[in-house]
Design a protein around this motif. Structure first.
Motif, PDB file in Angstrom:
ATOM      1  N   GLY A   1      48.472  47.856  34.270  1.00  0.00           N
ATOM      2  CA  GLY A   1      48.711  46.892  35.165  1.00  0.00           C
ATOM      3  C   GLY A   1      48.328  47.255  36.607  1.00  0.00           C
ATOM      4  N   ASN A   2      48.952  46.427  37.707  1.00  0.00           N
ATOM      5  CA  ASN A   2      48.861  46.870  38.947  1.00  0.00           C
ATOM      6  C   ASN A   2      49.230  48.356  39.350  1.00  0.00           C
ATOM      7  OD1 ASN A   2      47.680  44.462  39.368  1.00  0.00           O
ATOM      8  ND2 ASN A   2      49.524  43.480  40.434  1.00  0.00           N
TER       9      ASN A   2
ATOM     10  N   TRP B   1      45.295  49.677  36.323  1.00  0.00           N
ATOM     11  CA  TRP B   1      43.770  49.372  36.102  1.00  0.00           C
ATOM     12  C   TRP B   1      43.054  49.308  37.375  1.00  0.00           C
ATOM     13  CZ3 TRP B   1      46.150  44.265  33.634  1.00  0.00           C
ATOM     14  CH2 TRP B   1      46.758  43.491  34.525  1.00  0.00           C
TER      15      TRP B   1
ATOM     16  N   THR C   1      41.919  49.190  40.821  1.00  0.00           N
ATOM     17  CA  THR C   1      42.030  48.185  41.779  1.00  0.00           C
ATOM     18  C   THR C   1      41.425  48.424  43.097  1.00  0.00           C
ATOM     19  OG1 THR C   1      44.272  47.957  40.575  1.00  0.00           O
ATOM     20  CG2 THR C   1      44.255  46.982  42.992  1.00  0.00           C
TER      21      THR C   1
ATOM     22  N   CYS D   1      40.565  50.006  30.816  1.00  0.00           N
ATOM     23  CA  CYS D   1      41.468  49.274  31.793  1.00  0.00           C
ATOM     24  C   CYS D   1      40.901  48.204  32.649  1.00  0.00           C
ATOM     25  CB  CYS D   1      42.203  50.468  32.865  1.00  0.00           C
ATOM     26  SG  CYS D   1      43.237  51.579  31.982  1.00  0.00           S
ATOM     27  N   LYS D   2      39.654  48.572  32.682  1.00  0.00           N
ATOM     28  CA  LYS D   2      38.755  47.635  33.712  1.00  0.00           C
ATOM     29  C   LYS D   2      38.815  46.231  32.657  1.00  0.00           C
ATOM     30  CE  LYS D   2      34.387  47.130  36.081  1.00  0.00           C
ATOM     31  NZ  LYS D   2      33.272  47.676  36.636  1.00  0.00           N
TER      32      LYS D   2
ATOM     33  N   MET E   1      41.878  44.216  32.568  1.00  0.00           N
ATOM     34  CA  MET E   1      41.936  43.369  33.757  1.00  0.00           C
ATOM     35  C   MET E   1      41.058  42.111  33.824  1.00  0.00           C
ATOM     36  SD  MET E   1      41.269  45.352  37.583  1.00  0.00           S
ATOM     37  CE  MET E   1      41.811  44.500  39.090  1.00  0.00           C
TER      38      MET E   1
ATOM     39  N   ASN F   1      42.915  39.840  32.043  1.00  0.00           N
ATOM     40  CA  ASN F   1      44.032  39.499  32.522  1.00  0.00           C
ATOM     41  C   ASN F   1      43.704  38.429  33.667  1.00  0.00           C
ATOM     42  OD1 ASN F   1      46.821  40.235  33.164  1.00  0.00           O
ATOM     43  ND2 ASN F   1      46.277  40.204  35.359  1.00  0.00           N
ATOM     44  N   ASP F   2      42.403  38.217  34.148  1.00  0.00           N
ATOM     45  CA  ASP F   2      42.082  37.455  35.113  1.00  0.00           C
ATOM     46  C   ASP F   2      41.860  36.090  34.243  1.00  0.00           C
ATOM     47  OD1 ASP F   2      42.260  39.084  37.151  1.00  0.00           O
ATOM     48  OD2 ASP F   2      40.215  39.813  37.128  1.00  0.00           O
TER      49      ASP F   2
ATOM     50  N   HIS G   1      50.446  39.666  28.198  1.00  0.00           N
ATOM     51  CA  HIS G   1      50.384  39.491  29.883  1.00  0.00           C
ATOM     52  C   HIS G   1      51.684  38.815  30.261  1.00  0.00           C
ATOM     53  CE1 HIS G   1      45.942  40.982  29.933  1.00  0.00           C
ATOM     54  NE2 HIS G   1      46.191  40.587  28.553  1.00  0.00           N
TER      55      HIS G   1
END
Length: 421
Positions: A58-59, A76, A78, A94-95, A98, A101-102, A289
């Motif tokens: 995550g963030n 991820w 950032t 990780c990408k 992400m 997640n979006d 998520h």
């Protein structure tokens, strides 16, 4: 419709194929690099290893706390952060998560808007029926209803919608049920083997949506079992179970999960209901998520707390002293001291070394927190030496000692517990 309306299910064919491919390759790459770990959690003062293996992504600087265990995100990629991964495959994984997640954020916003509009239509329709007015009046009212609906669709503050769907991390789960010696049976409805028992998800922003992507590695034998006519749920297929919290009279729900399916738990569903995961036969991954409550769970927060505590430390060229011995100031500093040690440093080093298989991102922040902790240890010693001095005003001295001792006793008790663990 009435009991489970806030569970939204999306079949795999509604998700872009490219996203499926990226995400599923990510799961397999993370497993190949041994990035899934069983957590040692604490329930009723006893430690248990979770049957499910997990990793938090995550963030940067985010953490997630459940069952007295704090997990630290593998960040991820950032913008603005220097994140080094142990391999290109872990970076790509990780990408991809992400990206997922979006996508899930957009889907959750859509689902909440649709639900809001649907609820408004039902309410207005019921009102029209109840009034039993003439056809002309009815038609006029329906005209005004449609006008109202357009305003209702955007009446909920968009910022609130986004806050409740802006996922800051995902907890990835992996389990191969055939490797498990024992799985608990679902106790209320006879749903079969449980991979995860009935629970509410912890440490989330109030009324935030949870979104779950499912990837069960189904083989041909399991596909064949789908075609058989079975009474109840197919034990070869993974399911998510849902029930109304503290209610075993209302029938439970078991929804089959196939490769690439998604489900959303909207609004307050996580609080009003409990959910479980019912094991199938094949290995299964999921990406769950969440909008984790970050009020006390980010690196930024704890560094800010440390800086607040160290404001009471006066550093000269050759010595250190305390600016204030007021009970409230001492109490605040010692509470932060305990928080840094037991909620961050010990939690990280207890299980945190395993994150080095993915990235070393947390090592620098932890070194900084240790440095702050050492200064707070010095501050504790300074309080002790000051309260021994006779020139202290007795009333102030007693008040300081009283609150100080409580926190020292708490620290001693927790250190013994952590040493035993």
């Amino acid at each position: 419709k009435s009991k489970y309306s806030k569970l939204i299910f999306r079949k795999s064919d509604t998700v872009p194929e490219e996203l499926h491919q990226m995400v599923q390759e990510s799961f397999l790459a993370l497993r190949e690099h041994n990035c899934f770990f069983q957590d040692l959690v604490r329930i009723k003062r006893k430690d248990f290893l979770t049957p499910v293996s997990r990793i938090l992504i995550g963030n940067p600087g985010c953490t997630y706390r459940y069952l007295n265990t704090r997990l630290f995100t593998v960040p991820w990629p950032t913008e603005g952060y220097d994140i080094k991964y142990c391999s290109p495959q872990i970076h790509d994984a990780c990408k991809a998560l992400m990206r997922l997640n979006d996508y899930l954020h957009i889907e959750a916003v859509k689902a909440l808007r649709e639900q809001s509009l649907s609820e408004t239509k039902e309410t207005k329709a019921a009102t029209v029926i109840d009034r039993e007015q003439s056809l002309d009046t009815s038609l006029m009212e329906q005209g005004s209803v449609s006008k109202d609906q357009s305003s209702v669709c955007v009446s909920e503050d968009d910022r609130s919608l986004k806050d409740r769907t802006s996922y800051n991390l995902t907890l990835l789960n992996y389990m191969d049920p055939l490797q498990m010696l024992y799985l608990k049976q679902e106790p209320y409805f006879g749903m079969g083997n449980m991979a995860v028992s009935w629970h509410h998800d912890e440490n989330l922003v109030e009324r935030s949506t949870v979104a779950v992507y499912n990837f069960s590695c189904e083989d041909s034998a399991i596909q064949e079992s789908h075609e058989q006519e079975l009474e109840g749920r197919d034990p070869a297929v993974w399911h998510v179970g849902l029930k109304v919290a503290w209610d075993i009279e209302t029938p439970g729900l078991a929804v089959p999960l196939h490769q690439g399916d998604i489900y959303l738990m909207l609004d307050d569903l996580n609080m009003t209901h409990q959910h479980c995961v019912l094991a199938g036969l094949s290995p299964r991954f999921s990406s769950t998520h969440r909008v984790a409550d970050s009020s006390r769970g980010t690196l930024e927060y704890i560094l800010g707390q440390c800086e607040l505590a160290l404001q009471n430390l006066q550093t000269d060229s050759d010595s250190m002293s305390l600016k204030s011995l007021e009970a409230a100031v001492v109490k605040q500093v010692e509470e932060i001291h305990n928080e840094v040690e037991f909620e961050w440093l010990r939690q990280f080093w207890f299980q945190g070394k395993r994150y080095l298989k993915c990235t070393d991102w947390w090592l620098k922040p932890m070194a900084k927190l240790e440095e702050f902790w050492r200064k707070m240890e010095i501050m504790t010693s300074l309080v002790l030496s000051e309260v021994r001095k006779e020139q202290q005003i007795e009333e102030q001295r007693n008040e300081t000692i009283s609150c100080f001792l409580l926190l020292l006793k708490e620290r001693q008790k927790l250190r013994k517990e952590w040493t035993a663990r």
